[in-house]
Design a protein around this motif. Structure first.
Motif, PDB file in Angstrom:
ATOM      1  N   SER A  62      13.473  -2.410   1.371  1.00 55.64           N
ATOM      2  CA  SER A  62      14.219  -1.580   0.407  1.00 55.64           C
ATOM      3  C   SER A  62      15.498  -1.030   1.053  1.00 55.64           C
ATOM      4  O   SER A  62      16.510  -0.819   0.375  1.00 55.64           O
ATOM      5  CB  SER A  62      13.344  -0.447  -0.147  1.00 55.64           C
ATOM      6  OG  SER A  62      13.078   0.480   0.874  1.00 55.64           O
ATOM      7  N   LEU A  63      15.455  -0.861   2.360  1.00 57.30           N
ATOM      8  CA  LEU A  63      16.638  -0.378   3.077  1.00 57.30           C
ATOM      9  C   LEU A  63      17.674  -1.494   3.254  1.00 57.30           C
ATOM     10  O   LEU A  63      18.882  -1.253   3.209  1.00 57.30           O
ATOM     11  CB  LEU A  63      16.179   0.113   4.463  1.00 57.30           C
ATOM     12  CG  LEU A  63      16.915   1.219   5.171  1.00 57.30           C
ATOM     13  CD1 LEU A  63      17.049   2.442   4.299  1.00 57.30           C
ATOM     14  CD2 LEU A  63      16.159   1.582   6.455  1.00 57.30           C
ATOM     15  N   ARG A  77       3.326  -1.183   4.545  1.00 54.29           N
ATOM     16  CA  ARG A  77       4.163  -0.149   3.937  1.00 54.29           C
ATOM     17  C   ARG A  77       5.549  -0.113   4.597  1.00 54.29           C
ATOM     18  O   ARG A  77       6.576   0.011   3.943  1.00 54.29           O
ATOM     19  CB  ARG A  77       3.463   1.206   4.101  1.00 54.29           C
ATOM     20  CG  ARG A  77       3.663   2.097   2.919  1.00 54.29           C
ATOM     21  CD  ARG A  77       2.937   3.427   2.946  1.00 54.29           C
ATOM     22  NE  ARG A  77       2.236   3.773   4.157  1.00 54.29           N
ATOM     23  CZ  ARG A  77       0.916   3.757   4.287  1.00 54.29           C
ATOM     24  NH1 ARG A  77       0.152   3.411   3.291  1.00 54.29           N
ATOM     25  NH2 ARG A  77       0.336   4.114   5.427  1.00 54.29           N
ATOM     26  N   GLN A  78       5.552  -0.236   5.918  1.00 54.05           N
ATOM     27  CA  GLN A  78       6.824  -0.179   6.637  1.00 54.05           C
ATOM     28  C   GLN A  78       7.695  -1.396   6.298  1.00 54.05           C
ATOM     29  O   GLN A  78       8.904  -1.268   6.158  1.00 54.05           O
ATOM     30  CB  GLN A  78       6.598  -0.126   8.157  1.00 54.05           C
ATOM     31  CG  GLN A  78       6.041   1.199   8.672  1.00 54.05           C
ATOM     32  CD  GLN A  78       6.904   2.391   8.318  1.00 54.05           C
ATOM     33  OE1 GLN A  78       6.506   3.248   7.526  1.00 54.05           O
ATOM     34  NE2 GLN A  78       8.098   2.465   8.872  1.00 54.05           N
ATOM     35  N   ASP A 134      15.541  11.013   5.885  1.00 52.21           N
ATOM     36  CA  ASP A 134      14.214  10.989   6.505  1.00 52.21           C
ATOM     37  C   ASP A 134      14.095  11.936   7.696  1.00 52.21           C
ATOM     38  O   ASP A 134      13.030  12.033   8.305  1.00 52.21           O
ATOM     39  CB  ASP A 134      13.860   9.560   6.964  1.00 52.21           C
ATOM     40  CG  ASP A 134      13.950   8.566   5.810  1.00 52.21           C
ATOM     41  OD1 ASP A 134      13.880   9.023   4.657  1.00 52.21           O
ATOM     42  OD2 ASP A 134      14.103   7.364   6.070  1.00 52.21           O
ATOM     43  N   ALA A 185       7.829   3.373  12.601  1.00 52.18           N
ATOM     44  CA  ALA A 185       8.089   4.685  12.004  1.00 52.18           C
ATOM     45  C   ALA A 185       8.557   5.705  13.038  1.00 52.18           C
ATOM     46  O   ALA A 185       7.911   6.735  13.248  1.00 52.18           O
ATOM     47  CB  ALA A 185       6.841   5.192  11.270  1.00 52.18           C
ATOM     48  N   ASP A 187       7.774  -3.011   3.493  1.00 48.76           N
ATOM     49  CA  ASP A 187       8.367  -2.753   2.172  1.00 48.76           C
ATOM     50  C   ASP A 187       9.537  -1.777   2.298  1.00 48.76           C
ATOM     51  O   ASP A 187      10.573  -1.937   1.649  1.00 48.76           O
ATOM     52  CB  ASP A 187       7.311  -2.181   1.214  1.00 48.76           C
ATOM     53  CG  ASP A 187       6.264  -3.232   0.855  1.00 48.76           C
ATOM     54  OD1 ASP A 187       6.534  -4.431   1.108  1.00 48.76           O
ATOM     55  OD2 ASP A 187       5.185  -2.863   0.360  1.00 48.76           O
ATOM     56  N   MET A 188       9.369  -0.778   3.142  1.00 50.59           N
ATOM     57  CA  MET A 188      10.432   0.208   3.347  1.00 50.59           C
ATOM     58  C   MET A 188      11.674  -0.457   3.946  1.00 50.59           C
ATOM     59  O   MET A 188      12.802  -0.216   3.521  1.00 50.59           O
ATOM     60  CB  MET A 188       9.899   1.326   4.271  1.00 50.59           C
ATOM     61  CG  MET A 188      10.812   2.502   4.488  1.00 50.59           C
ATOM     62  SD  MET A 188      12.038   2.216   5.746  1.00 50.59           S
ATOM     63  CE  MET A 188      11.025   2.343   7.219  1.00 50.59           C
TER      64      MET A 188
END
Ligand code: ATP
Length: 241
Positions: A124-125, A117-118, A189, A157, A120-121
């Motif tokens: 996207s950033l 998940r991280q 965030d 995170a 992918d994040m």
């Protein structure tokens, strides 16, 4: 979220690199830590992250409290687990590893699903890293390497991200891109950001609050917009003398 009170850090039992540093970073705020070369900024960050070693530098006094918990004495991986993570000066990537492998290394505190998940994040950033995921990081441009370094730190995170000279040697356009992302991490965030920068003008432009260190001491602090108007700051740190 982070409070330093009268922190003292000494190298080789003799060099007092940080004398009485007190500073705070709140959730969702950007704090700029400024000052000339050798002022003690990097040493302060290393002290927070637990990456000073007895044969090198040592925290001799004061308190470093993150989310109510003292950090001094904790091993670096434990400090990462508390949510305080640093992007070191000079990026320190694994040059022989690909972009994605570097990111995976940054997620060592996460479960496999969280790490996915991280990643992918992070992509996207930093969309420009997507096509470079299999590129060996040693072949990337300086700006892209800095993006990987920030991405690697984001893999765990963090609640507090500490950046040591993230734009050193980078072109103005990439510098702007990186500052934009840092601001977004904070505003969207709620991440706390502690930013050590030689580009004082740009750092104060995105920061909420600023501290100036000289000879290991915090000599001036205040809201960033006020600092940008302060005559001494303008003369000595912003080059408007
Ligand atoms: P720069 O932007 O040049 O990195 P800085 O504000 O981050 O400057 P530090 O790197 O924290 O400053 O250095 C603070 C002081 O500690 C300087 O006098 C430096 O020479 C000294 N110092 C830093 N690292 C070490 C070390 N490993 N051993 C001995 N002295 C050190």
């Amino acid at each position: 979220m982070l409070n330093l009170t009268n922190v003292q850090i000494v190298y080789d039992n003799t060099i007092e690199a940080v004398r009485e540093a007190s500073l705070s970073v709140g959730k969702g705020s950007i704090v700029a830590l400024l000052g000339s070369n050798g002022a003690g900024k990097s040493t302060t960050l290393k002290g927070i992250c637990g990456v000073l070693y007895p044969e090198d530098g040592e925290i001799k006094g004061g308190q470093i409290i993150f989310e109510g918990r003292p950090l001094a004495g904790l091993p670096p991986d434990e400090i990462v687990r508390t949510g305080a993570v640093m992007v070191p000066e000079g990026r320190r990537l694994f040059d022989q590893l690909t972009v994605e492998e570097n990111l995976v290394m940054g997620g060592y505190t996460r479960s496999r699903a969280d790490a996915k998940r991280q990643i992918d994040m992070v992509y996207s950033l930093f969309p420009r890293l997507v096509n470079k995921r299999t590129t060996v990081s040693g072949y990337l441009s300086g700006g892209e390497q800095q993006m990987v370094a920030i991405g690697r730190a984001l893999m765990s995170a963090p609640k507090l991200l500490m950046l040591d000279e993230p734009t050193l040697g980078l072109a103005p356009q990439i510098t702007e891109e990186i500052f934009e992302i840092v601001a977004r991490l904070c505003r969207q965030d709620g991440m706390g950001i502690l930013l050590v920068e030689q580009n004082a003008q740009m750092a104060l432009a995105i920061a909420d609050y600023g501290y100036i260190m000289e000879n290991g001491r915090v000599v001036l602090d205040g809201p960033a917009d006020k600092m940008l108007r302060n005559e001494d700051v303008r003369e000595f740190y912003l080059g408007f003398g």
